[in-house]
Design a protein around this motif. Structure first.
Motif, mmCIF file in Angstrom:
data_model
loop_
_atom_site.group_PDB
_atom_site.id
_atom_site.type_symbol
_atom_site.label_atom_id
_atom_site.label_comp_id
_atom_site.label_asym_id
_atom_site.label_seq_id
_atom_site.Cartn_x
_atom_site.Cartn_y
_atom_site.Cartn_z
ATOM 1 N N VAL A 31 0.834 -1.208 0.000
ATOM 2 C CA VAL A 31 0.000 0.000 0.000
ATOM 3 C C VAL A 31 0.866 1.255 0.000
ATOM 4 C CG1 VAL A 31 -1.663 1.329 1.356
ATOM 5 C CG2 VAL A 31 -1.995 -1.117 1.042
ATOM 6 N N ILE A 32 1.891 1.301 0.836
ATOM 7 C CA ILE A 32 2.710 2.512 0.914
ATOM 8 C C ILE A 32 3.514 2.723 -0.365
ATOM 9 C CG2 ILE A 32 4.757 1.542 2.037
ATOM 10 C CD1 ILE A 32 3.217 4.904 2.869
ATOM 11 N N SER A 33 4.026 1.653 -0.970
ATOM 12 C CA SER A 33 4.784 1.830 -2.211
ATOM 13 C C SER A 33 3.881 2.260 -3.365
ATOM 14 C CB SER A 33 5.538 0.553 -2.564
ATOM 15 O OG SER A 33 4.640 -0.503 -2.762
ATOM 16 N N THR A 34 2.673 1.722 -3.416
ATOM 17 C CA THR A 34 1.719 2.133 -4.446
ATOM 18 C C THR A 34 1.330 3.597 -4.275
ATOM 19 O OG1 THR A 34 0.845 -0.108 -4.517
ATOM 20 C CG2 THR A 34 -0.502 1.616 -5.501
ATOM 21 N N CYS A 35 1.091 4.000 -3.039
ATOM 22 C CA CYS A 35 0.680 5.382 -2.788
ATOM 23 C C CYS A 35 1.809 6.371 -3.044
ATOM 24 C CB CYS A 35 0.149 5.511 -1.369
ATOM 25 S SG CYS A 35 -1.443 4.710 -1.179
ATOM 26 N N ILE A 36 3.037 5.982 -2.784
ATOM 27 C CA ILE A 36 4.167 6.863 -3.092
ATOM 28 C C ILE A 36 4.290 7.031 -4.607
ATOM 29 C CG2 ILE A 36 6.688 7.008 -3.066
ATOM 30 C CD1 ILE A 36 6.579 5.888 -0.224
ATOM 31 N N SER A 53 -4.939 4.841 -0.466
ATOM 32 C CA SER A 53 -4.421 4.050 0.658
ATOM 33 C C SER A 53 -5.557 3.442 1.465
ATOM 34 C CB SER A 53 -3.530 4.907 1.558
ATOM 35 O OG SER A 53 -4.288 5.904 2.197
ATOM 36 N N PHE A 54 -6.631 4.184 1.664
ATOM 37 C CA PHE A 54 -7.790 3.643 2.365
ATOM 38 C C PHE A 54 -8.408 2.485 1.597
ATOM 39 C CE2 PHE A 54 -12.447 3.682 2.694
ATOM 40 C CZ PHE A 54 -12.573 3.230 3.995
ATOM 41 N N ILE A 55 -8.578 2.679 0.287
ATOM 42 C CA ILE A 55 -9.206 1.641 -0.536
ATOM 43 C C ILE A 55 -8.333 0.392 -0.592
ATOM 44 C CG2 ILE A 55 -9.899 1.073 -2.902
ATOM 45 C CD1 ILE A 55 -10.730 4.045 -3.159
ATOM 46 N N LEU A 56 -7.044 0.557 -0.824
ATOM 47 C CA LEU A 56 -6.145 -0.595 -0.929
ATOM 48 C C LEU A 56 -6.019 -1.339 0.399
ATOM 49 C CD1 LEU A 56 -3.243 0.713 -3.181
ATOM 50 C CD2 LEU A 56 -5.014 -0.930 -3.762
ATOM 51 N N LEU A 57 -5.905 -0.614 1.488
ATOM 52 C CA LEU A 57 -5.763 -1.270 2.784
ATOM 53 C C LEU A 57 -7.031 -2.026 3.145
ATOM 54 C CD1 LEU A 57 -3.658 -1.612 4.966
ATOM 55 C CD2 LEU A 57 -4.632 0.323 6.145
#
Length: 64
Positions: A31-36, A53-57
């Motif tokens: 999630v963090i790598s995708t959001c970055i 990040s909310f949706i992916l998590l």
């Protein structure tokens, strides 16, 4: 100030508390790598990575 913020963010990812304990480290890193990446490619827009990040998590927590 930026280094303290980065350290606290890394601490939340590696040693989570509360609701983040329910997700695995792999899910949090994905999630963090995708959001970055979205943050960089969206010309530093903060809204898109926050919503993503909310949706992916939520999605990955349901799967794993």
């Amino acid at each position: 100030a930026y280094s303290i913020l980065a350290a606290l963010t890394a601490r939340m990812i590696i040693f989570p508390a509360g609701t983040l304990l329910e997700s695995t480290l792999l899910v949090r890193l994905i999630v963090i790598s995708t959001c970055i990446a979205v943050f960089i490619f969206s010309k530093k827009n903060l809204v898109l990575p926050t919503i993503l990040s909310f949706i992916l998590l939520t999605f990955f927590s349901g799967i794993y």
